[in-house]
Design an enzyme around this catalytic site. Structure first.
Site, PDB file in Angstrom:
ATOM      1  N   LYS A   1       0.795  -1.240   0.000  1.00  0.00           N
ATOM      2  CA  LYS A   1       0.000   0.000   0.000  1.00  0.00           C
ATOM      3  C   LYS A   1       0.825   1.286   0.000  1.00  0.00           C
ATOM      4  O   LYS A   1       0.549   2.194  -0.788  1.00  0.00           O
ATOM      5  CB  LYS A   1      -0.988  -0.018   1.177  1.00  0.00           C
ATOM      6  CG  LYS A   1      -2.076  -1.076   1.025  1.00  0.00           C
ATOM      7  CD  LYS A   1      -2.872  -1.264   2.320  1.00  0.00           C
ATOM      8  CE  LYS A   1      -3.943  -2.337   2.156  1.00  0.00           C
ATOM      9  NZ  LYS A   1      -4.591  -2.663   3.440  1.00  0.00           N
TER      10      LYS A   1
ATOM     11  N   TYR B   1      -5.873  -4.663  -7.268  1.00  0.00           N
ATOM     12  CA  TYR B   1      -5.490  -4.590  -5.854  1.00  0.00           C
ATOM     13  C   TYR B   1      -5.108  -5.980  -5.322  1.00  0.00           C
ATOM     14  O   TYR B   1      -4.098  -6.140  -4.632  1.00  0.00           O
ATOM     15  CB  TYR B   1      -6.637  -3.969  -5.042  1.00  0.00           C
ATOM     16  CG  TYR B   1      -6.477  -4.133  -3.554  1.00  0.00           C
ATOM     17  CD1 TYR B   1      -5.574  -3.334  -2.837  1.00  0.00           C
ATOM     18  CD2 TYR B   1      -7.207  -5.090  -2.855  1.00  0.00           C
ATOM     19  CE1 TYR B   1      -5.410  -3.498  -1.468  1.00  0.00           C
ATOM     20  CE2 TYR B   1      -7.061  -5.254  -1.494  1.00  0.00           C
ATOM     21  CZ  TYR B   1      -6.160  -4.468  -0.803  1.00  0.00           C
ATOM     22  OH  TYR B   1      -6.000  -4.645   0.547  1.00  0.00           O
TER      23      TYR B   1
HETATM   24  N1  GLN Z   1      -4.933  -8.471   0.575  1.00  0.00           N
HETATM   25  C1  GLN Z   1      -5.263  -8.299   1.964  1.00  0.00           C
HETATM   26  C2  GLN Z   1      -6.706  -7.852   2.128  1.00  0.00           C
HETATM   27  O1  GLN Z   1      -7.116  -6.960   1.449  1.00  0.00           O
HETATM   28  C3  GLN Z   1      -4.332  -7.316   2.596  1.00  0.00           C
HETATM   29  C4  GLN Z   1      -4.653  -7.062   4.070  1.00  0.00           C
HETATM   30  C5  GLN Z   1      -3.434  -6.855   4.912  1.00  0.00           C
HETATM   31  O2  GLN Z   1      -2.336  -7.250   4.590  1.00  0.00           O
HETATM   32  N2  GLN Z   1      -3.644  -6.302   6.083  1.00  0.00           N
HETATM   33  O3  GLN Z   1      -7.427  -8.359   2.942  1.00  0.00           O
END
Ligand code: GLN
Length: 414
Positions: free
Chosen positions: A75, A196
């Site tokens: 992110k 994503y």
């Molecule tokens: N791909 C995961 C989700 O969207 C990422 C969440 C995370 O690493 N906290 O649930």
């Protein structure tokens, strides 16, 4: 004991990482994420820590080459790309700046429907969708190539983890629909969430995370490849949000106990950054209730405490920037500075010159500031020194700067 230049055993930095890992392994709590079914298959005992300095020196302990999916650690790096593409105003017309105080997958939207920040799921889905490319595939490729530039090697997609999250990621799709309804999501939900999910399924190692962190620590320049991945401004902006929002509803306690900008992922990784010094990557798949690696959190807490890495740490009085202050026969003054000159060094210079002139620097008919022994002048210090040197300055004296290495020009022109 001879020190291994490659950072192996016997090197005090490597030994310190080994010790941190040994103590972190005492943590038995936590559970591997299984809401993405494929993530549950990882070996829960894998444990690694890596650090990479802004000079590109790499140190590791444990399974630092074991691969896992980057998940939410993608992110901040995708946010950095969005900032580079669109600038702060455009990005933040879609997503906020504030820590949500809620879990990573919460419906944290402000009254206008914007996600609270780009480091929770709702905000990251929007940020990822802001990246410009003609097709979803091209958008993922742009994201993959920028994250690879941060890591200094080509990162690959874990197709199984991607497929597993795509099959089960209904909550993230719901977040996509809510942000679309609020006008924050700039494209369709399926398009946004698939890319994503792909960015979250990129495979990294603890060593990769350390290098990605080191690139942020090094003002956006990968310290091994020397590629400028983002500008220093974007690197700083990204680190700002990692400081306030990187650890979800544990961001406050993290700032208190660790005090390094950081980001965790449900794959078990955490990246943490000591700006100007190094990036750290840790990996251990068992997560605490907030979704942060339990052993990874312990490892970074220990590292921060043992090595005084909290960004609010007071590093005690710096050595005086004044090497010598001499009053000349004609009543003038020569001040020789040394080392790194920052804002507070110029403040001390101005103070000490006034004091030496009996409170009235106008008595010192001319002041010479000699930078011969200075290694670097910061931008703020350069502005102050230049203002002081501009004719009969606020000091009331003629100020002359001796600057054989043109450090002022270097600082002022970047
Ligand atoms: N791909 C995961 C989700 O969207 C990422 C969440 C995370 O690493 N906290 O649930």
């Amino acid at each position: 004991m001879p020190i291994d230049p490659a950072g192996g055993a016997g090197n005090p930095v490597t030994d310190a990482l080994e010790e941190v890992l040994r103590r972190a392994a005492e943590v038995q709590s936590g559970a591997v994420a299984d809401y993405i079914p494929e993530l549950a298959l990882i070996d829960p005992e894998l444990l690694a820590i890596s650090a990479t300095s802004v000079l590109g020196h790499q140190y590791s302990a444990g399974s630092s080459e074991a691969e896992f999916t980057i998940q939410s650690i993608s992110k901040p790096f995708v946010y950095a790309l969005a900032l580079a593409d669109l600038g702060v105003e455009e990005v933040h017309s879609h997503v906020g700046f504030e820590p949500s105080g809620e879990p990573f997958n919460a419906i944290s939207l402000d009254p206008a429907g914007r996600p609270a920040n780009p480091l929770i799921n709702a905000g990251a889905i929007v940020t990822s969708a802001l990246i410009d490319a003609p097709t979803p595939q091209a958008r993922f490729e742009r994201i993959r190539s920028v994250l690879s530039a941060f890591a200094g090697r080509e990162l690959q997609l874990d197709e199984r983890v991607y497929a597993s999250e795509s099959e089960t990621g209904h909550r993230n799709r719901a977040l996509g629909h809510l942000t679309l309804a609020a006008g924050a999501l700039p494209r369709g939900v399926a398009d946004a969430t698939e890319v994503y999910f792909q960015q979250c399924a990129l495979l990294v190692t603890a060593a990769d995370l350390a290098m990605m962190g080191a690139t942020l620590a090094n003002a956006g320049v990968n310290p091994v490849t020397n590629v400028e991945v983002v500008t220093s401004e974007v690197a700083r902006q990204t680190l700002s949000l990692m400081t306030s929002c990187g650890m979800y509803d544990r961001a406050g306690e993290w700032a208190f106990r660790v005090g390094m900008p950081a980001k965790s992922g449900v794959g078990g990784g955490i990246v943490a950054v000591k700006p100007g010094q190094f990036g750290v990557g840790v990996f251990s798949p068992r997560l605490d209730e907030a979704g942060n690696s339990a052993r990874g959190t312990r490892a970074l807490t220990l590292l921060s405490q043992e090595f005084e890495l909290n960004l609010l740490e007071h590093h005690h009085a710096p050595a005086s920037p004044i090497q010598e202050l001499a009053v000349t026969a004609s009543g003038g003054m020569t001040v020789s500075l040394r080392g790194e000159i920052d804002f507070i060094a110029v403040e001390q210079l101005v103070h000490d010159v006034r004091e030496a002139a009996g409170g009235d620097p106008a008595d010192a008919s001319s002041i010479t500031i000699d930078l011969t022994a200075v290694t670097r002048v910061g931008l703020a210090a350069a502005r102050l020194l230049t203002a002081a040197a501009a004719g009969r300055s606020a000091w009331g004296s003629t100020v002359q700067v001796v600057d054989p290495s043109h450090l002022l020009a270097v600082a002022l022109t970047g």
